[in-house]
Design a protein around this motif. Structure first.
Motif, PDB file in Angstrom:
ATOM      1  N   ALA A  84       0.506 -41.362  -9.118  1.00 41.38           N
ATOM      2  CA  ALA A  84       1.247 -40.958  -7.915  1.00 41.38           C
ATOM      3  C   ALA A  84       0.588 -39.754  -7.241  1.00 41.38           C
ATOM      4  CB  ALA A  84       2.688 -40.634  -8.283  1.00 41.38           C
ATOM      5  N   ALA A  85       0.213 -38.752  -8.037  1.00 46.32           N
ATOM      6  CA  ALA A  85      -0.410 -37.544  -7.485  1.00 46.32           C
ATOM      7  C   ALA A  85      -1.742 -37.874  -6.822  1.00 46.32           C
ATOM      8  CB  ALA A  85      -0.610 -36.507  -8.587  1.00 46.32           C
ATOM      9  N   GLU A  86      -2.488 -38.767  -7.416  1.00 46.10           N
ATOM     10  CA  GLU A  86      -3.776 -39.171  -6.849  1.00 46.10           C
ATOM     11  C   GLU A  86      -3.583 -39.846  -5.491  1.00 46.10           C
ATOM     12  OE1 GLU A  86      -7.742 -40.937  -8.888  1.00 46.10           O
ATOM     13  OE2 GLU A  86      -5.993 -42.243  -8.993  1.00 46.10           O
ATOM     14  N   ALA A  95       1.107 -30.954  -0.995  1.00 47.69           N
ATOM     15  CA  ALA A  95       2.287 -30.195  -1.429  1.00 47.69           C
ATOM     16  C   ALA A  95       3.217 -31.083  -2.245  1.00 47.69           C
ATOM     17  CB  ALA A  95       3.012 -29.625  -0.219  1.00 47.69           C
ATOM     18  N   GLY A  96       3.366 -32.328  -1.835  1.00 45.37           N
ATOM     19  CA  GLY A  96       4.220 -33.255  -2.574  1.00 45.37           C
ATOM     20  C   GLY A  96       3.678 -33.552  -3.952  1.00 45.37           C
ATOM     21  N   ALA A  97       2.355 -33.736  -4.047  1.00 45.80           N
ATOM     22  CA  ALA A  97       1.733 -34.015  -5.341  1.00 45.80           C
ATOM     23  C   ALA A  97       1.927 -32.854  -6.300  1.00 45.80           C
ATOM     24  CB  ALA A  97       0.240 -34.303  -5.147  1.00 45.80           C
ATOM     25  N   ILE A  98       1.760 -31.620  -5.807  1.00 47.97           N
ATOM     26  CA  ILE A  98       1.923 -30.432  -6.649  1.00 47.97           C
ATOM     27  C   ILE A  98       3.380 -30.268  -7.064  1.00 47.97           C
ATOM     28  CG2 ILE A  98       1.756 -27.917  -6.683  1.00 47.97           C
ATOM     29  CD1 ILE A  98      -0.655 -28.210  -4.780  1.00 47.97           C
ATOM     30  N   SER A  99       4.304 -30.471  -6.123  1.00 45.71           N
ATOM     31  CA  SER A  99       5.734 -30.354  -6.431  1.00 45.71           C
ATOM     32  C   SER A  99       6.135 -31.320  -7.536  1.00 45.71           C
ATOM     33  CB  SER A  99       6.571 -30.628  -5.179  1.00 45.71           C
ATOM     34  OG  SER A  99       6.324 -29.672  -4.182  1.00 45.71           O
ATOM     35  N   LEU A 100       5.633 -32.545  -7.447  1.00 50.93           N
ATOM     36  CA  LEU A 100       5.979 -33.553  -8.447  1.00 50.93           C
ATOM     37  C   LEU A 100       5.419 -33.169  -9.819  1.00 50.93           C
ATOM     38  CD1 LEU A 100       7.278 -36.234  -9.162  1.00 50.93           C
ATOM     39  CD2 LEU A 100       5.150 -37.374  -8.470  1.00 50.93           C
ATOM     40  N   ALA A 101       4.178 -32.703  -9.862  1.00 42.69           N
ATOM     41  CA  ALA A 101       3.576 -32.317 -11.144  1.00 42.69           C
ATOM     42  C   ALA A 101       4.330 -31.159 -11.784  1.00 42.69           C
ATOM     43  CB  ALA A 101       2.104 -31.945 -10.936  1.00 42.69           C
ATOM     44  N   ARG A 135       2.418 -30.170 -20.784  1.00 48.08           N
ATOM     45  CA  ARG A 135       2.485 -29.258 -19.635  1.00 48.08           C
ATOM     46  C   ARG A 135       1.072 -28.929 -19.137  1.00 48.08           C
ATOM     47  NH1 ARG A 135       6.551 -25.858 -17.888  1.00 48.08           N
ATOM     48  NH2 ARG A 135       8.633 -26.166 -18.778  1.00 48.08           N
ATOM     49  N   LYS A 136       0.150 -28.693 -20.075  1.00 51.17           N
ATOM     50  CA  LYS A 136      -1.222 -28.331 -19.693  1.00 51.17           C
ATOM     51  C   LYS A 136      -1.873 -29.466 -18.914  1.00 51.17           C
ATOM     52  CE  LYS A 136      -4.673 -25.370 -19.941  1.00 51.17           C
ATOM     53  NZ  LYS A 136      -5.561 -25.979 -18.935  1.00 51.17           N
ATOM     54  N   GLU A 137      -1.583 -30.713 -19.286  1.00 47.91           N
ATOM     55  CA  GLU A 137      -2.113 -31.853 -18.526  1.00 47.91           C
ATOM     56  C   GLU A 137      -1.588 -31.824 -17.092  1.00 47.91           C
ATOM     57  OE1 GLU A 137      -3.076 -35.757 -21.023  1.00 47.91           O
ATOM     58  OE2 GLU A 137      -0.977 -35.158 -21.253  1.00 47.91           O
ATOM     59  N   CYS A 138      -0.319 -31.509 -16.943  1.00 47.73           N
ATOM     60  CA  CYS A 138       0.267 -31.416 -15.600  1.00 47.73           C
ATOM     61  C   CYS A 138      -0.382 -30.284 -14.805  1.00 47.73           C
ATOM     62  CB  CYS A 138       1.776 -31.181 -15.687  1.00 47.73           C
ATOM     63  SG  CYS A 138       2.705 -32.545 -16.426  1.00 47.73           S
ATOM     64  N   TYR A 139      -0.613 -29.147 -15.451  1.00 46.05           N
ATOM     65  CA  TYR A 139      -1.222 -28.005 -14.773  1.00 46.05           C
ATOM     66  C   TYR A 139      -2.675 -28.311 -14.387  1.00 46.05           C
ATOM     67  CZ  TYR A 139       2.807 -25.556 -16.816  1.00 46.05           C
ATOM     68  OH  TYR A 139       4.070 -25.168 -17.180  1.00 46.05           O
ATOM     69  N   ARG A 176       1.535 -22.653  -0.871  1.00 51.04           N
ATOM     70  CA  ARG A 176       2.872 -22.064  -0.873  1.00 51.04           C
ATOM     71  C   ARG A 176       3.698 -22.611  -2.041  1.00 51.04           C
ATOM     72  NH1 ARG A 176       4.649 -23.770   3.789  1.00 51.04           N
ATOM     73  NH2 ARG A 176       3.512 -22.146   4.886  1.00 51.04           N
ATOM     74  N   VAL A 177       3.582 -23.912  -2.277  1.00 53.08           N
ATOM     75  CA  VAL A 177       4.293 -24.511  -3.410  1.00 53.08           C
ATOM     76  C   VAL A 177       3.816 -23.877  -4.717  1.00 53.08           C
ATOM     77  CG1 VAL A 177       4.653 -26.635  -4.731  1.00 53.08           C
ATOM     78  CG2 VAL A 177       4.703 -26.704  -2.240  1.00 53.08           C
ATOM     79  N   VAL A 178       2.518 -23.655  -4.823  1.00 47.57           N
ATOM     80  CA  VAL A 178       1.943 -23.049  -6.029  1.00 47.57           C
ATOM     81  C   VAL A 178       2.452 -21.624  -6.208  1.00 47.57           C
ATOM     82  CG1 VAL A 178      -0.205 -22.136  -6.992  1.00 47.57           C
ATOM     83  CG2 VAL A 178      -0.122 -24.487  -6.134  1.00 47.57           C
ATOM     84  N   ASN A 179       2.371 -20.833  -5.163  1.00 49.19           N
ATOM     85  CA  ASN A 179       2.713 -19.411  -5.265  1.00 49.19           C
ATOM     86  C   ASN A 179       4.208 -19.173  -5.457  1.00 49.19           C
ATOM     87  OD1 ASN A 179       0.023 -18.660  -4.976  1.00 49.19           O
ATOM     88  ND2 ASN A 179       0.174 -18.497  -2.750  1.00 49.19           N
ATOM     89  N   GLU A 180       5.026 -20.096  -4.969  1.00 50.17           N
ATOM     90  CA  GLU A 180       6.475 -19.923  -5.077  1.00 50.17           C
ATOM     91  C   GLU A 180       7.056 -20.537  -6.344  1.00 50.17           C
ATOM     92  OE1 GLU A 180       8.155 -21.474  -1.484  1.00 50.17           O
ATOM     93  OE2 GLU A 180       7.409 -19.806  -0.239  1.00 50.17           O
ATOM     94  N   SER A 181       6.220 -21.127  -7.164  1.00 55.61           N
ATOM     95  CA  SER A 181       6.701 -21.721  -8.410  1.00 55.61           C
ATOM     96  C   SER A 181       7.266 -20.642  -9.334  1.00 55.61           C
ATOM     97  CB  SER A 181       5.569 -22.463  -9.121  1.00 55.61           C
ATOM     98  OG  SER A 181       5.950 -22.823 -10.433  1.00 55.61           O
ATOM     99  N   THR A 182       8.392 -20.956  -9.972  1.00 58.74           N
ATOM    100  CA  THR A 182       9.005 -20.032 -10.926  1.00 58.74           C
ATOM    101  C   THR A 182       8.650 -20.381 -12.368  1.00 58.74           C
ATOM    102  OG1 THR A 182      11.021 -21.387 -10.957  1.00 58.74           O
ATOM    103  CG2 THR A 182      10.940 -19.561  -9.381  1.00 58.74           C
ATOM    104  N   ASP A 183       7.687 -21.273 -12.544  1.00 59.05           N
ATOM    105  CA  ASP A 183       7.241 -21.679 -13.872  1.00 59.05           C
ATOM    106  C   ASP A 183       6.264 -20.621 -14.398  1.00 59.05           C
ATOM    107  OD1 ASP A 183       6.012 -22.813 -16.095  1.00 59.05           O
ATOM    108  OD2 ASP A 183       5.948 -24.825 -15.248  1.00 59.05           O
TER     109      ASP A 183
END
Length: 350
Positions: A84-86, A95-101, A135-139, A176-183
């Motif tokens: 899906a991300a690809e 942004a959608g691909a990053i949000s989903l991951a 998690r590392k695979e997702c990152y 923005r999605v990356v920087n605003e992540s609370t993970d």
């Protein structure tokens, strides 16, 4: 096998609901409700690629697909996520691909056990390791997406007629999605990745609740990491904090030559003299006094070191040991005076 059949039918233009209904009738145990949602999300994604991702309908289909995938994030395998991300990335829906991951990583470990494992210094043979690995695979997938967005937009202009270009908008949305992540675990992994890529300026420009925590923690790992901490403070006009870090470096056990320690103290003196937001005059004076006192001792030590290097009274056997003692940590004046007592090999007098 069932999923492969459904995907093939979707590729051939069949309606997901029709295929899913037939599967439920014939082999219900092989086609869960989550599977049906995933198939629908894939169908929306395929339609988006057909109508064009930059059209109004294409954007709607992409967002619908993301919503469907998000509903079953906890059930998505990494293979489904990667696929899906690809496809999102190919359609420039970064942004959608990053949000989903990020969501899939969160749903796979809602108890944050992977973060606890890292904070426990990664013990071996631990049950939390598989959670961390997923998690590392997702990152790592997010890293790939960031590389893709930068590669796709690097040659595009930032502005045209005073307005952000579409490419710049997509890049900004992704970051923005990356920087605003609370993970917290993701942010720490991201900063490590920035360092591996040599993107120091990008790291220091990050505005996040986690960056200062990361830099403070990693400052204990080496001199280069510690330098990043005071540079981070200095870039934000936090001169008092920068001076405090520089003072600690000058006093540290790191393998730093005396000249470099004096350089740190010189910078610390300048920074401690400057006004810093939220820091009172008295606090700055206390820090400035400590820095100045240590700098005076360091300068005396440096002068003795310089003379020692050329002093003819010091034998070739003695000199390396004395130089090593002086050209490192700043020592107190009593120890410095001991180093000045060089035996005179010609008269046997000190």
């Amino acid at each position: 096998l069932v999923k492969a059949i459904v995907n093939r039918n979707i590729a051939n233009g069949s309606n997901v609901d029709t295929v899913a209904e037939a599967l439920r009738r014939r082999c219900g145990s092989f086609c869960s409700a989550d599977d049906v949602i995933i198939f629908k999300a894939q169908e929306q994604l395929k339609k988006a690629s057909e109508v064009g991702a930059n059209s109004d309908m294409g954007r709607k289909l992409l967002n619908d697909s993301l919503k469907l995938f998000s509903q079953v994030a906890g059930a998505l395998s990494f293979e489904n996520l990667h696929s899906a991300a690809e496809q999102f990335s190919k359609l420039q829906f970064y942004a959608g691909a990053i949000s989903l991951a990020l969501l899939v990583a969160h749903e796979s470990d809602r108890g944050l056990r992977a973060l606890a494992w890292v904070n426990d210094f990664k013990p071996a043979d631990d049950s939390r390791i598989p959670l961390y690995n997923f998690r590392k695979e997702c990152y790592d997938l997010i890293h790939e997406i960031l590389m893709a967005v930068d590669a796709a937009t690097s040659s595009e202009p930032e502005m045209i007629d005073g307005r952000l270009t579409l490419a710049a908008t997509k890049r900004n949305e992704a970051h923005r999605v990356v920087n605003e992540s609370t993970d917290e675990l993701f942010q720490s992994d991201l900063y490590e990745w920035y360092l591996q890529q040599g993107w120091i300026d990008m790291l220091l420009s990050v505005d996040s609740n986690f960056i200062l925590q990361f830099l403070t923690k990693s400052a204990r790992d080496g001199l280069e990491r510690a330098d990043l901490l005071w540079r981070y403070h200095a870039l934000r006009d936090q001169f008092y904090e920068a001076a405090s870090v520089q003072l600690e470096l000058a006093k540290s056990d790191f393998s730093i030559p005396l000249a470099k320690r004096i350089e740190y103290l010189g910078r610390a003196k300048a920074n401690a003299s400057a006004q810093s937001p939220g820091i009172g005059r008295q606090a700055r004076q206390v820090l400035l006094y400590e820095v100045t006192e240590l700098l005076d001792v360091a300068n005396i030590q440096d002068e003795i070191l310089s003379r020692l290097r050329v002093d003819s009274r010091c034998s070739d056997e003695q000199r390396p040991e004395l130089v090593k003692r002086l050209d490192g940590q700043i020592i107190n004046l009593t120890e410095v005076s001991c180093c000045t007592s060089i035996p005179d090999t010609t008269t046997n007098k000190p």
